[in-house]
Write an enzyme that holds these catalytic residues in place. Structure first.
Site, PDB file in Angstrom:
ATOM      1  N   GLU A   1      -2.391   0.499  13.221  1.00  0.00           N
ATOM      2  CA  GLU A   1      -3.444   1.002  12.341  1.00  0.00           C
ATOM      3  C   GLU A   1      -4.809   0.915  13.014  1.00  0.00           C
ATOM      4  O   GLU A   1      -5.620   1.830  12.915  1.00  0.00           O
ATOM      5  CB  GLU A   1      -3.481   0.158  11.060  1.00  0.00           C
ATOM      6  CG  GLU A   1      -4.637   0.476  10.125  1.00  0.00           C
ATOM      7  CD  GLU A   1      -4.555  -0.286   8.811  1.00  0.00           C
ATOM      8  OE1 GLU A   1      -3.947  -1.374   8.805  1.00  0.00           O
ATOM      9  OE2 GLU A   1      -5.069   0.226   7.804  1.00  0.00           O
TER      10      GLU A   1
ATOM     11  N   GLU B   1       0.844  -1.178   0.000  1.00  0.00           N
ATOM     12  CA  GLU B   1       0.000   0.000   0.000  1.00  0.00           C
ATOM     13  C   GLU B   1       0.891   1.243   0.000  1.00  0.00           C
ATOM     14  O   GLU B   1       1.186   1.779  -1.035  1.00  0.00           O
ATOM     15  CB  GLU B   1      -0.947  -0.007   1.211  1.00  0.00           C
ATOM     16  CG  GLU B   1      -1.974   1.094   1.119  1.00  0.00           C
ATOM     17  CD  GLU B   1      -3.343   0.693   1.650  1.00  0.00           C
ATOM     18  OE1 GLU B   1      -3.544  -0.440   2.087  1.00  0.00           O
ATOM     19  OE2 GLU B   1      -4.234   1.566   1.620  1.00  0.00           O
TER      20      GLU B   1
HETATM   21  C1  BGC Z   1      -5.327   2.929   4.477  1.00  0.00           C
HETATM   22  C2  BGC Z   1      -5.772   4.063   5.320  1.00  0.00           C
HETATM   23  C3  BGC Z   1      -6.718   4.892   4.551  1.00  0.00           C
HETATM   24  C4  BGC Z   1      -7.896   4.000   4.302  1.00  0.00           C
HETATM   25  C5  BGC Z   1      -9.044   4.648   3.636  1.00  0.00           C
HETATM   26  C6  BGC Z   1      -6.507   2.098   4.147  1.00  0.00           C
HETATM   27  O1  BGC Z   1      -6.184   1.029   3.339  1.00  0.00           O
HETATM   28  O2  BGC Z   1      -4.314   2.188   5.072  1.00  0.00           O
HETATM   29  O3  BGC Z   1      -4.977   4.526   6.253  1.00  0.00           O
HETATM   30  O4  BGC Z   1      -7.006   6.135   5.067  1.00  0.00           O
HETATM   31  O5  BGC Z   1      -7.515   2.858   3.589  1.00  0.00           O
HETATM   32  O6  BGC Z   1     -10.108   3.809   3.663  1.00  0.00           O
END
Ligand code: BGC
Length: 905
Positions: free
Chosen positions: A758, A494
């Site tokens: 997260e 990501e």
């Molecule tokens: C990310 C986030 C992001 C989010 C939005 C995720 O996959 O890691 O931090 O803001 O998607 O839905």
């Protein structure tokens, strides 16, 4: 290694008002600036209370000859734009600032900068690349012999480029201007050029490709010289994000290099050596390199002194010349990524013969440096990276999704070999080393920490180890995710510039590092990505997602520039951002004429990763709409756009009224009745007074109902402790801070976190690892509580009208388990410090206000009248003006200086 990412020592042994930390375009002695009218700024320190800058004078010189003199200006300002004739391209300048105090004493300081290449026609360089047609030594991409490598076939091995040339005269100055479609690392005459990593960094390459400038004067000489570079794929053509369908090749199919070496000679002549078809290239020891997948290095293919004179490059193939389109080139405007620390391994555990788990003790973004002893030629060592270990002691990698995060080293059989990859970065704490000959020890492995080298701006420490660990986790979250752009996470497939994550964390980030140029650079990509209609994509630089215009995410368009302006006081940020801000709020307004933001909400993630509740999405969206409009109006006021200021100011009030009418019921409950709903309304100032009090009551009631447990996700969490504190519930904020039940920051710390997770349930006692599809252990958003630690616990903030911290508010909040806390923070004009300590019923508060700021100081006390400063009543203390105190606070106004307050606690 450049720094260990700690706050520098303040200037010492001062004799009077002193200018220090001189910066041009917000950087120290930058090379290759892109503007002919740079901003020049400095910080101030003084040993004397009440000392101020009464006037300043700035001079810019070229070859010792003055090209601009600001003249003496009777102003306290610590920055000025170069006001002379526009500066000349590719030129070195020095500049001097003199500052005069109230008594007329003058002191000065000097710094330097160099301009970059201003005009396209000064570029002689062409883009060069590997020419598959003519290369007789073409080697297919290596099969890394791992099950998941099929899709890696698109990544070709990095290639080495070189050019040998003669200089017939001595060198007085030599500058290398370099960039790539891909990632590059330059060498000259056998030495690495500079210490930057992952250059040119990630920008929206379709529009902006940054070139870097290096001084190579000392490396070149009369006679034969060689410059060369190794070129990898990086963000240009390697894997970015999760989408394995479009996988690599986001900007181009293969990497390209562009560089121009400009050498000045004593007689005033110039030699230019630029990339073109005369360069030669070939593959070398790096057989594969990708940011997500990892790197493979085969020492048997090392090229020897390939960037030194006298080297036989007869077998190298001519590079393909693809022309000199320089229309996308821009000067690098921010600090590059560098290796900022090296962490020794703390433990090595053998899992099987030749297979070990190394623990670096810290989750980080970077890579390892491995020493290999006693390997046979052809022995292959595999390094896999992970953030966590499974219960059985094996590396946990399921949360990396398709990111292999695997490096390989193949030995050439030398007694002592070192391996450190160049064009990859991993998010990890543990490394599995497999195939290592003999015993691996902690001395054989070190973690090399990589991130944008934003200057450290703050430090915080307190008496509670848990809180210090939280702060450390927040700092490491920042370090791990400010890698060229502000990313969500550094480990899985990501690593994208998610806009909400960035805007939510920015206030915390700015307390810890000077992130102005870092965010300006990122914002330039945001501006580029704005759609014709005015929407902002979810990730910047814009790749992969088709989503744009998401509440709280796209609002980075207004929140980031306004926040930067408030913190750093540079109006240029707003001038550049203004069209983006205006177009963004107009877009939302057009789609939602009744002012409740329901339409065009794109992905609408709501209060992302909230726990057990659902904050109403319309509430969240409409609150953010109001916020964006408020900041747009504020920007218009600063820029003198009176009509726009009035228009957006009125619109803001209408949205606030619509918000109340739509979402607030008779009892003052906000639809959804969630913590984040109340927090947004309170923090964004949407409520009339009676509703404001009710919202506070409902917020507190919700927390009490849950035994003082939070439910906030990304959008709410940053507001939680500041808002509770603002409304008199600091005790509740402290309870949340110290909480170690699930969900809380303390819960992750209790379970060994060294970074911010997260999700609150990244790992729980009940369920073990959280959902594997999305479970990063290094994501900074939930760490946005850092703003509260600096701003409220240590008490360093600014008044609502203040810009650039000129009007400081020092309002520490002793509480919770803390017996002391201290912080230092570099504001634009100097360094602020606070320290409070509770001992034997007395609160001692030390405060330093730099020249260039004034402060309102709030001293919490049991008896306002007995507060003293350095043993004297406040009325007798130089530099202080007592203000009307309240029963529990002594209030005073302070001029620059250092103060020690004592009061009954
Ligand atoms: C990310 C986030 C992001 C989010 C939005 C995720 O996959 O890691 O931090 O803001 O998607 O839905």
């Amino acid at each position: 290694m450049t720094t260990d990412w700690v706050l520098s020592e303040p200037p010492t042994e001062l004799t009077g008002l002193t200018a220090y930390d001189l910066r041009c375009e917000h950087r120290v002695d930058p090379l290759g600036i892109g503007t002919a009218r740079p901003r020049l700024s400095w910080r101030l320190a003084s040993p004397t209370r009440g000392d101020r800058q009464a006037a300043f004078r700035v001079r810019v010189l070229r070859d010792g000859v003055q090209v601009w003199d600001s003249g003496w200006r009777d102003e306290p300002s610590t920055s000025v734009d170069h006001g002379g004739a526009p500066l000349t391209s590719q030129t070195d300048y020095t500049w001097q600032v003199e500052v005069r105090d109230a008594a007329g004493r003058v002191s000065g300081a000097e710094a330097s900068f160099a301009t970059g290449i201003f005009h396209d026609d000064e570029w002689e360089a062409h883009w060069i690349e590997h020419d598959y047609e003519t290369d007789p030594y073409f080697e297919p991409p290596v099969d890394r012999a791992e099950p998941r490598t099929v899709r890696q076939a698109t990544i070709a091995p990095p290639r080495y480029y070189r050019r040998s040339f003669e200089l017939t005269q001595p060198v007085t100055r030599a500058r290398l201007y370099a960039t790539a479609h891909g990632l590059y690392q330059f060498s000259a005459n056998g030495q690495r050029v500079g210490n930057d990593e992952l250059t040119p960094g990630w920008t929206d390459y379709r529009e902006r490709v940054a070139y870097q400038t290096y001084d190579v004067t000392d490396v070149l000489r009369e006679g034969e010289n060689v410059i060369g570079a190794v070129l990898g794929e990086g963000w240009w053509s390697g894997y970015v994000g999760w989408d394995t369908r479009s996988h690599a090749h986001h900007y181009g199919k293969k990497p390209q290099l562009l560089a121009q070496l400009v050498v000045d000679h004593p007689d005033g002549s110039r030699t230019v050596v630029a990339t073109d078809g005369r360069w030669v290239e070939r593959v070398g020891p790096i057989r594969f390199a990708d940011l997500l997948m990892g790197e493979s290095y085969d020492a048997r293919h090392e090229l020897g002194d390939w960037s030194s004179p006298g080297y036989d490059a007869g077998e190298w193939a001519p590079a393909g010349d693809v022309g000199g389109d320089v229309s996308t080139l821009i000067a690098m405007t921010t600090e590059p990524v560098r290796v900022t620390s090296e962490l020794p391994a703390v433990a090595v555990t053998a899992l099987a013969p030749g297979r070990f788990i190394v623990d670096l003790g810290q989750n980080l973004a970077g890579r390892v440096r491995l020493r290999v002893r006693g390997a046979q030629a052809g022995d292959r060592i595999r390094l896999r990276h992970g953030e966590m270990l499974q219960a059985d002691g094996e590396l946990y990698t399921a949360n990396l999704r398709t990111a292999d995060a695997t490096d390989y080293f193949v030995s050439a059989g030398a007694a002592d070999e070192f391996f450190e990859p160049v064009f990859t970065v991993h998010g990890f704490r543990y490394v599995e080393v497999d195939g290592y000959p003999g015993e691996l020890t902690v001395e054989d492995v070190a973690g090399r920490v990589l991130h944008s080298d934003t200057p450290v701006a703050g430090r915080f420490e307190c008496s509670d180890p848990g809180v210090n660990q939280l702060l450390s986790n927040i700092r490491w979250g920042q370090r791990g995710n400010f890698v060229s752009v502000p990313t969500d996470c550094p480990q899985r497939d990501e690593r994208l510039g998610w806009t909400a994550d960035a805007q939510i964390f920015l206030p915390t980030a700015a307390y810890q590092a000077d992130v102005l140029t870092f965010f300006e650079n990122w914002f330039a990509d945001l501006a580029v990505a704005q759609t014709d209609e005015g929407a902002i994509p979810d990730v910047i630089p814009h790749v992969i997602t088709g989503r744009h215009g998401t509440p709280a995410w796209a609002d980075a368009a207004t929140i980031v520039p306004w926040t930067l302006y408030r913190i750093y006081g540079d109006e240029r940020v707003l001038r550049t951002a203004w069209p983006v801000m205006r177009r963004w709020v107009d877009y939302v307004h057009r789609a939602n004429p009744d002012l409740i933001w329901r339409n065009r909400t794109s992905g609408h993630y709501g209060d992302w990763l909230q726990v057990g509740v659902k904050t109403d999405r319309d509430v969240l969206a409409t609150a953010y709409f109001a916020r964006s409009v408020e900041f747009t109006a504020a920007a218009a006021r600063v820029l003198g756009l009176t009509d726009d200021a009035a228009k957006y100011g009125a619109l803001h009030d209408e949205i606030a009224a619509a918000f109340v009418a739509e979402f607030v019921d008779a009892e003052g409950k906000i639809r959804g009745d969630t913590q984040t709903g109340y927090l947004l309304a309170l923090a964004f100032g949407l409520l009339p007074e009676h509703a404001e009090q009710a919202a506070v009551k409902h917020l507190v009631a919700d927390l009490e109902r849950r035994e003082r447990s939070l439910t906030t996700g990304f959008a709410g969490v940053a507001l939680l402790c500041p808002i509770l504190t603002k409304y008199g519930y600091a005790d509740l904020a402290y309870d949340l801070l110290h909480d170690d039940r699930y969900p809380s920051w303390g819960y992750s710390i209790k379970h060994g976190a060294t970074t911010i997770w997260e999700r609150w349930d990244g790992w729980t006692e009940e369920n073990g690892f959280g959902p594997v599809a999305m479970n990063s252990f290094n994501h900074y958003s939930l760490g946005s509580v850092g703003e509260w630690l600096y701003g409220d616990v240590a008490g360093i903030s600014q008044s609502e009208q203040s810009i650039g911290f000129r009007d400081l508010v020092v309002k520490p909040r002793p509480g919770g388990r803390l017996t002391w806390a201290e912080a230092s923070y570099d504001i634009p004009s100097g360094r602020v410090s606070t320290r409070w300590e509770l001992s034997d019923g007395t609160l001692t508060l030390d405060v330093t206000i730099p020249p260039g700021a004034d402060a309102t100081i709030h001293i919490p006390t049991k008896d306002p009248d007995s507060t003293q400063e350095s043993g004297r009543p406040l009325t007798e203390s130089e530099g202080l003006t007592p203000l009307d105190s309240t029963p529990d606070t002594t209030l005073c106004r302070a001029a620059p200086g250092t103060y020690r307050f004592t009061t009954p606690a």
